[in-house]
Design an enzyme around this catalytic site. Sequence first.
Site, PDB file in Angstrom:
ATOM      1  N   ASP A 196     -30.261 -21.793  35.968  1.00 22.07           N
ATOM      2  CA  ASP A 196     -30.107 -21.135  34.603  1.00 22.07           C
ATOM      3  C   ASP A 196     -29.092 -21.518  33.648  1.00 22.07           C
ATOM      4  O   ASP A 196     -28.035 -22.259  33.930  1.00 22.07           O
ATOM      5  CB  ASP A 196     -29.576 -19.418  34.623  1.00 22.07           C
ATOM      6  N   GLU A 233     -32.438 -24.816  32.552  1.00 20.50           N
ATOM      7  CA  GLU A 233     -32.936 -24.401  31.178  1.00 20.50           C
ATOM      8  C   GLU A 233     -31.814 -24.684  30.410  1.00 20.50           C
ATOM      9  O   GLU A 233     -29.993 -24.897  31.133  1.00 20.50           O
ATOM     10  CB  GLU A 233     -33.136 -22.877  30.983  1.00 20.50           C
TER      11      GLU A 233
END
Length: 584
Positions: free
Chosen positions: A251, A288
């Site tokens: 993330d 990401e």
Amino acid sequence: MRAGAQTEVWAPRATRVRLRRLGVDGSTLDEREMTSGPGGWWQVDAALADGERYGFVLGDGDQLRPDPRSRRQPDGVHAASAAFDETAFTWTDGAWTGRQLAGGLIYELHVGTFTPSGTFDAAIDRLSHLVELGVTHVELLPVNAFNGPWNWGYDGVLWYAVHEGYGGPRGYQRFVDAAHAHGLAVIQDVVYNHLGPSGNYLPEFGPYLRAGSRTTWGDSIDLDQTPVRDYIIDNALMWLRDRHVDGLRLDAVHALHDDSRTHILKQLAERADALSAHEGRPLTLIAESDLNDPTLILPREAGGYGLTAQWSDDWHHAVHVALTGETSGYYADFAAPDAIEKVTDGGFFHDGTFSSFRDHVHGAPIPHEVPAWRLVTFTQDHDQIGNRAAGDRLSATLSDDRLAVAAVLTLTAPGTPMLFMGEEWGASTPWQFFTSHPEPELGRATAEGRIAEFARMGWDAAVVPDPQDPKTFERSHLDWGELASSRHARLLDLYRRLAALRRELPELTEPGIREPSVDLVVPADEPERRAFRIDRGGLSILINLTSADVEFDVAGQVLLATREFASTTDGTILLSESAAIVRR
């Protein structure tokens, strides 16, 4: 905790540490002084049995703290930890050799809202649906322990533990084992860039956070500390090795502030590759990132970090604007006539160009030799739906015909396509931002922060649901009963046929990132009223988003069409809001 004959915990900030063991009723059974050792590690001769409750008492107080490396929190993140024996589970996936990402199809899901009961065991019952759809990789939103009964998962505070409400770590093992039995790889979304706001006791143990350095979500992780880096690396290896996971989605890696000689992402990739060689199966790391920086996926010998892939938000933005015409906020730049062409041919739209939303030049071009499958592309995902004011999916505003066009764009893209749960049947249920913070002040702050964020996008704050309202969570559950509707069944059938074509036609998994050729057939000021042609080898993907019939200068065998079409000697005529795949 590092356990064995000795129990250890890293607590350099403590002047005294005691290991407390408790009964199931919470009563103290035993409390032992720990000895300070090198590097801030405290030890005591004590082996903990599977399921045994325990915690640490820091200093001269009496407050119990959970283990920073706890693998199970049966009573929540503020309560005692429970020892968990990973090896007690009987795995049946000994013949599993994994799945490479190239040529794959990812399916992103949130365990808590994927099924009515929101558990790993309930999700197992739906794995056959994913297999029939053509999915190869199941990506789970974060499942690590957080405070409260429901949450997206990005407020985790104990990264080694699995949320008990989903079924805890044993339920997680059952899910991974069952996924492998169905031929599905598992990718786990992990958050190493921040900690949640409730139940984070790590700073009491040691300098996990960097003072004076903040991310969007709070203090940044202090990657200057070797034990903190080890905390992250060991956690990643736990998922991959001990829980048999096939990959990690990392993330918001742009929020990892690391100035060391070897970036932690490169270090993580090196360790994952070594484990992959030992395990004899592919291990995938997907970043990401908001940076549009190809360094993440460049080989280490070429100066990159060597991660497997990264998400391409630019691809999403260009296609979203083309489908919806929405140009507010960060979508503004993607109304450009060449937006689809740039993200199809080059991966990034902002590759050293000016970003009006950021107000600066952004990104860098992806080198020609980087294969297209290293970009994960999607028209819908948890962020791009859930971070809208009302959490509305494309199905809330687009016609069935446009949803079909979205399916074609998603599954014929040169990247690795990803679907968000329910997208395949045009689910009508929203996916909204939900939390269950027990602290009222934290709940209010969360809601107010959301409203301020939406104001920047120009969205109406009046439609923002209260994240703390249980109905917000309930509304976000998939309604599997919708599959009985012919409308939803038709879209599902289209997704299945498209996924089958991706497996059958090598042109649709051709790795060359600049192999596609894009031609804007019908220009228009409004991006949602354009028509364009994408050539991939001997295939042409024809897209008509106009309000009239369009004739494309492409003749051949129509392999798939979302609406009626007509073939002429020299071309193919598509009706308004339709798409087709043609073998020239």
